[in-house]
Design an enzyme around this catalytic site. Structure first.
Site, mmCIF file in Angstrom:
data_model
loop_
_atom_site.group_PDB
_atom_site.id
_atom_site.type_symbol
_atom_site.label_atom_id
_atom_site.label_comp_id
_atom_site.label_asym_id
_atom_site.label_seq_id
_atom_site.Cartn_x
_atom_site.Cartn_y
_atom_site.Cartn_z
ATOM 1 N N ASP A 10 0.873 -1.168 0.000
ATOM 2 C CA ASP A 10 0.000 0.000 0.000
ATOM 3 C C ASP A 10 0.918 1.229 0.000
ATOM 4 O OD1 ASP A 10 -2.364 1.601 0.353
ATOM 5 O OD2 ASP A 10 -1.898 1.710 2.491
ATOM 6 N N ASP A 12 -0.063 5.022 0.924
ATOM 7 C CA ASP A 12 -0.250 6.043 1.951
ATOM 8 C C ASP A 12 -0.128 5.468 3.360
ATOM 9 O OD1 ASP A 12 -0.756 7.686 -0.179
ATOM 10 O OD2 ASP A 12 -2.935 7.532 -0.002
#
Length: 265
Positions: A10, A12
């Site tokens: 991922d 963020d």
């Protein structure tokens, strides 16, 4: 014959310390794309995101807001702003620990794939900067060189896991021997899709699940300038984003960009 493996990250709060899309609110304002009011709204959303993490409803509201906001934007202008400000805005926010993990997985022979709900225009250049092989990211609809305000492909929650499985079907990844990293409970399907899930700076719900499943819980808290690090080993020649809906082989590669190989020495 041993099947290839991958490490899925991922973006963020896993690789970088803030929302990659919202990080560009001020540069977009300077480029004449959004109003000061919109910048303030983005700043507030960023505050909520950093303090407590965004739940599903908040993410849906932000998705709708950002998609409506960019309706009519010139695609070339957005890409130019991202390219011009990438190192000033995102580079200092890369977690040292994440860069180290990426290096380790690269040296172990695993493909590096960034899986993000942010748009390809932002995720693509960040992925290239990090030496990723591929990205899975949200794609906005474009007509006549401008964004329509509609989302063509939304890389969120269960869709991330579906896209990972589709990519594995196309490229032959052994997901049981692959790795995944995320901070959010909304990425639980992505984490469950691989044999080696890791929670990074997890929200309280993901922490509870990770603890219950005895998954490793990692804390990243050292943002650094990527350029201060030893250059990452070169990835493949193409950085690509996976498309929506049953795509295979060439049809599954939406967005690609030839990567300039670093000179030897």
């Amino acid at each position: 014959m041993t099947r290839p493996t991958a490490a899925f990250f991922d973006l963020d709060k896993t690789i970088i310390a803030k929302s990659s899309t919202l990080a560009f609110s001020k540069p977009f304002q300077a480029g004449g794309l959004i109003s000061r009011r919109a910048v303030l709204r983005s700043a507030y959303a960023q505050f909520v995101y950093l303090v407590g993490g965004a739940d599903h409803d908040q993410m849906e509201k932000m998705r709708a807001f950002m998609s409506q906001l960019c309706a009519g934007w010139d695609v070339a202008t957005v890409r130019e702003i991202v390219a011009d400000t990438l190192h000033n805005v995102v580079d200092p926010l890369v977690y040292d620990e994440a860069v180290g993990l990426i290096e380790e997985h690269r040296l172990a022979g695993r493909d590096i794939i960034i899986v993000s709900t942010s748009g390809t225009e932002v995720v693509g250049p960040i992925g290239e900067m990090l030496g990723a092989d591929r990205i899975i990211a949200t794609r906005m609809e474009i007509a006549e060189g401008r964004y329509t305000g509609e989302i063509e492909y939304y890389a969120y929650a269960e869709e991330k896991a579906r896209a990972i499985q589709e990519l594995a079907d196309v490229l032959g990844y052994d997901l049981a021997e692959s790795y995944a990293y995320s901070d959010s409970i909304t990425d639980l399907p992505m984490l469950e899709a691989v044999g080696h899930p890791h929670a990074v700076n997890p929200d309280k719900d993901l922490r509870r699940v990770a603890t219950g499943n005895e998954w490793p819980v990692l804390v990243f808290d050292r943002p650094v300038t990527l350029r201060s690090r030893v250059p990452l080993p070169p990835a493949g020649t193409t950085l690509a984003a996976l498309a929506v809906g049953g795509a295979v082989a060439v049809g599954g590669l939406l967005w690609s960009q030839a990567r300039k190989r670093r000179p030897a020495g």
